[in-house]
Design an enzyme around this catalytic site. Structure first.
Site, short mmCIF file in Angstrom:
data_model
loop_
_atom_site.label_atom_id
_atom_site.label_comp_id
_atom_site.label_asym_id
_atom_site.label_seq_id
_atom_site.Cartn_x
_atom_site.Cartn_y
_atom_site.Cartn_z
N ASN A 9 0.87 -1.18 0.00
CA ASN A 9 0.00 0.00 0.00
C ASN A 9 0.90 1.23 0.00
OD1 ASN A 9 -1.79 2.06 0.55
ND2 ASN A 9 -2.37 1.33 2.59
N TRP A 10 1.01 1.87 -1.16
CA TRP A 10 1.95 2.99 -1.30
C TRP A 10 1.41 4.28 -0.66
CZ3 TRP A 10 4.00 2.54 -7.08
CH2 TRP A 10 4.63 1.29 -7.23
N LYS A 11 0.15 4.24 -0.26
CA LYS A 11 -0.49 5.42 0.36
C LYS A 11 -0.27 6.68 -0.51
CE LYS A 11 -0.22 3.10 4.76
NZ LYS A 11 -0.17 3.17 6.21
N HIS A 94 -9.62 0.98 5.09
CA HIS A 94 -8.35 1.16 5.80
C HIS A 94 -8.59 2.09 6.99
CE1 HIS A 94 -4.28 2.34 6.72
NE2 HIS A 94 -3.87 1.30 6.02
N GLU A 96 -6.96 4.45 8.09
CA GLU A 96 -6.72 5.87 7.80
C GLU A 96 -7.95 6.48 7.12
OE1 GLU A 96 -3.00 5.29 5.76
OE2 GLU A 96 -2.05 4.79 7.67
N GLU A 167 -5.66 -5.35 10.70
CA GLU A 167 -4.68 -4.27 10.87
C GLU A 167 -4.94 -3.54 12.19
OE1 GLU A 167 -2.63 -3.09 7.05
OE2 GLU A 167 -4.27 -1.72 7.35
N GLY A 173 2.14 2.00 10.87
CA GLY A 173 3.07 3.13 10.73
C GLY A 173 3.79 3.50 12.01
N SER A 213 3.14 -2.41 10.41
CA SER A 213 4.60 -2.45 10.62
C SER A 213 5.24 -3.77 10.21
CB SER A 213 4.94 -2.10 12.07
OG SER A 213 4.53 -0.77 12.37
N GLY A 234 2.68 -1.24 4.40
CA GLY A 234 2.70 0.18 4.06
C GLY A 234 4.13 0.65 3.84
N GLY A 235 4.72 1.20 4.90
CA GLY A 235 6.04 1.82 4.80
C GLY A 235 7.10 1.00 4.07
P1 PGA Z 1 2.63 0.10 7.78
O1 PGA Z 1 1.18 0.31 7.13
O2 PGA Z 1 3.19 -1.17 7.18
O3 PGA Z 1 3.40 1.32 7.39
O4 PGA Z 1 2.43 -0.04 9.24
C1 PGA Z 1 0.32 -0.78 6.95
C2 PGA Z 1 -0.97 -0.30 6.35
O5 PGA Z 1 -1.35 0.84 6.59
O6 PGA Z 1 -1.64 -1.05 5.64
#
Ligand code: PGA
Length: 250
Positions: A9-11, A94, A96, A167, A173, A213, A234-235
């Site tokens: 997930n490149w956000k 998600h 977010e 999640e 994050g 993470s 994500g990251g």
């Molecule tokens: P993260 O994000 O790996 O940076 O914790 C995961 C996600 O938001 O799906």
């Protein structure tokens, strides 16, 4: 053993040209015999990446969709638009989006159903806050998220075409991943809840991912767990670390 799934997930990172450069750099180094691999760039970059996805080694995902077919929804993207760009997966709900954009369980359900009309697999995210975990209300919250998200989706469709991602919000994050035990237990719990919703053992096949993470240090133990069918990353998906993740099995 069924093939596990790794989703990046490149956000809200990378302009279209940066996304293209990054993808061109990582794509040849992805050995997709180990995992199914999906990347989810921003909607603005989907077209470019779609055009260079040559041999389906990597599949394309989106990060969000609107549940209406089309119309006056400024700033939104429809499932048919995603379909036209060969998008195969789309993240919905998600944390977010739920947190910053007030998405409800009901809208997650509508989005999932709209995507399924276009043969796009929804990756439905569920998870609890730190407070919910500490007050021991997290299982009830996740059961409710699942029940509403899967409403009016048939058992067969859920089994074959829906992915769930556990999640925990406190792990996203933050660098503070759930422990293997926590992640495994929750993925097992989610599968049992889904079986309960449909009152069926056939749901054994539904994929339950862990996200929060995930990185090169914890991927191997997570991915080798029988209850965890893959990872939502994500990251670590927007750097070279992603290559390690998708190639990490012997
Ligand atoms: P993260 O994000 O790996 O940076 O914790 C995961 C996600 O938001 O799906």
């Amino acid at each position: 053993m069924k093939k596990k799934l790794i989703v990046g997930n490149w956000k809200m990172n990378y302009s279209p040209s940066q996304a293209e450069d990054f993808f061109i750099n990582i794509e040849p180094r992805i050995d997709n015999s180990k995992f199914d691999v999906v990347v989810c760039p921003s909607n603005l970059s989907l077209d470019r990446i779609s055009n260079i996805l040559e041999d389906k080694r990597v599949m394309l995902g989106a990060q969000n969709v609107h549940f209406e077919e089309n119309g006056a929804y400024t700033g939104e993207t429809s499932a048919s638009m995603l379909y036209s760009l060969k998008v195969k997966y789309c993240i919905v709900g998600h944390s977010e989006r739920r947190g910053y954009f007030f998405e409800s369980d009901e809208s997650v359900n509508k989005k999932a159903k709209k995507l399924l009309e276009y043969d796009i697999m929804p990756i439905i995210c569920v998870g609890e806050t730190k407070e919910e975990r500490e007050s021991n209300t997290f299982e009830a919250k996740i059961s409710k998220q699942l029940e509403i998200a899967l409403k009016d989706i048939s058992e067969d469709v859920a089994r074959k075409n829906v992915v769930i991602a556990y999640e925990p919000i406190w792990a996203i994050g933050t660098g503070l991943s759930a422990t293997l035990e926590q992640a495994s237990k929750m993925c097992e719990f989610i599968k049992s809840e889904v079986k309960k919703i449909y009152n069926s053992d056939k749901l054994e096949d539904i994929k339950i991912l862990y996200g929060g993470s995930v990185n090169s240090k914890n991927i191997i133990e997570l991915i080798n767990d029988d209850n965890i069918d893959g990872a939502l990353v994500g990251g670590a998906s927007i750097t070279d670390e992603f290559i390690f993740l998708v190639n990490c099995l012997d």
